[in-house]
Design a protein around this motif. Structure first.
Motif, short mmCIF file in Angstrom:
data_model
loop_
_atom_site.label_atom_id
_atom_site.label_comp_id
_atom_site.label_asym_id
_atom_site.label_seq_id
_atom_site.Cartn_x
_atom_site.Cartn_y
_atom_site.Cartn_z
N GLN A 199 36.61 95.73 70.37
CA GLN A 199 37.40 95.79 69.34
C GLN A 199 38.57 96.87 68.94
O GLN A 199 39.59 96.86 68.38
CB GLN A 199 36.54 95.46 68.17
N VAL A 200 37.89 98.17 69.44
CA VAL A 200 38.95 99.24 69.57
C VAL A 200 39.88 98.96 70.58
O VAL A 200 41.06 99.23 70.16
CB VAL A 200 37.85 100.58 70.16
N GLY A 201 39.85 98.28 71.67
CA GLY A 201 40.77 98.02 72.56
C GLY A 201 41.88 96.90 72.11
O GLY A 201 42.93 97.19 71.91
N ALA A 202 41.24 96.06 71.39
CA ALA A 202 42.16 94.97 70.56
C ALA A 202 42.97 95.69 69.64
O ALA A 202 44.23 95.42 69.46
CB ALA A 202 41.03 93.91 70.13
N TYR A 203 42.24 96.45 68.67
CA TYR A 203 43.07 97.28 67.59
C TYR A 203 44.29 98.22 68.18
O TYR A 203 45.22 98.25 67.86
CB TYR A 203 42.13 98.17 66.83
N ASP B 237 35.09 108.52 69.10
CA ASP B 237 35.66 109.96 69.39
C ASP B 237 37.16 109.92 69.56
O ASP B 237 37.77 108.82 69.52
CB ASP B 237 34.94 110.43 70.84
N SER B 238 37.75 110.88 69.86
CA SER B 238 39.36 111.01 69.98
C SER B 238 39.87 110.48 70.99
O SER B 238 40.97 110.25 71.12
CB SER B 238 39.62 112.54 70.00
N GLU B 239 39.04 110.06 72.02
CA GLU B 239 39.50 109.25 73.03
C GLU B 239 39.39 107.67 73.00
O GLU B 239 39.50 106.91 73.78
CB GLU B 239 38.88 109.76 74.53
N GLY B 240 38.71 107.23 71.96
CA GLY B 240 38.59 105.82 71.69
C GLY B 240 37.16 105.34 72.01
O GLY B 240 36.82 104.11 72.08
N LYS B 241 36.17 106.33 72.63
CA LYS B 241 34.93 105.82 73.07
C LYS B 241 34.11 105.65 71.92
O LYS B 241 33.96 106.68 70.92
CB LYS B 241 34.45 106.92 74.04
N VAL B 242 33.35 104.38 71.78
CA VAL B 242 32.33 104.29 70.54
C VAL B 242 30.88 104.80 71.20
O VAL B 242 30.55 104.62 72.32
CB VAL B 242 32.30 102.82 70.52
N ALA C 97 24.45 96.62 72.82
CA ALA C 97 25.27 95.44 72.62
C ALA C 97 26.38 95.44 71.57
O ALA C 97 27.63 95.10 71.54
CB ALA C 97 24.48 94.16 72.54
N THR C 98 25.98 96.21 70.58
CA THR C 98 26.71 96.53 69.44
C THR C 98 27.90 97.47 69.63
O THR C 98 29.09 97.34 69.44
CB THR C 98 26.03 96.91 68.04
N ILE C 99 27.78 98.48 70.37
CA ILE C 99 28.41 99.41 70.80
C ILE C 99 29.50 98.84 71.86
O ILE C 99 30.63 99.11 71.71
CB ILE C 99 27.62 100.58 71.71
N ASP C 100 28.98 97.76 72.86
CA ASP C 100 29.86 97.08 73.65
C ASP C 100 31.06 96.26 72.86
O ASP C 100 31.99 96.22 73.14
CB ASP C 100 29.39 96.38 74.74
#
Length: 106
Positions: free
Chosen positions: A52-56, A89-94, A44-47
């Motif tokens: 938030q990565v998408g929002a940023y 990672d470099s693609e934005g995956k948590v 759940a924390t990763i999701d």
């Protein structure tokens, strides 16, 4: 006629016996599920951090690091509930750097 307003000692002992038996049944199953709860909490924390990565990225047009998300108050923690550090990672995956689970590494 006697006026009985309380429980007798035998009645109290029976109630305590019933409570003890219920505790003996419930406690082992609660401790067994503790690892499952921690795992689901980390997922759940990763999701949440992934969102938030998408929002940023939408706001600033660049992929953030965990430190940038934390410093800009997008997230309030940099670790999962089981104290594993979160990474991007470099693609934005948590993900969590966990050697035991092959599917979570990029």
């Amino acid at each position: 006629m006697r006026n009985e307003n309380g429980f007798t000692l035998i009645e109290m002992m029976i109630v305590l016996l019933i409570i003890s038996v219920l505790m003996l049944i419930a406690l082992p199953s609660m401790t067994k599920n503790n690892a499952i709860v921690k795992s689901l909490g980390c997922e759940a924390t990763i999701d949440l951090v992934q969102g938030q990565v998408g929002a940023y990225e939408a706001e600033k047009n660049e992929l953030p690091t965990i430190d940038q998300l934390f410093d800009d108050n997008y997230i309030d923690t940099k670790v999962c509930p089981d104290k594993e550090p979160l990474l991007i990672d470099s693609e934005g995956k948590v993900y969590v750097n966990n050697e035991d689970e092959e599917d979570e590494t990029p």
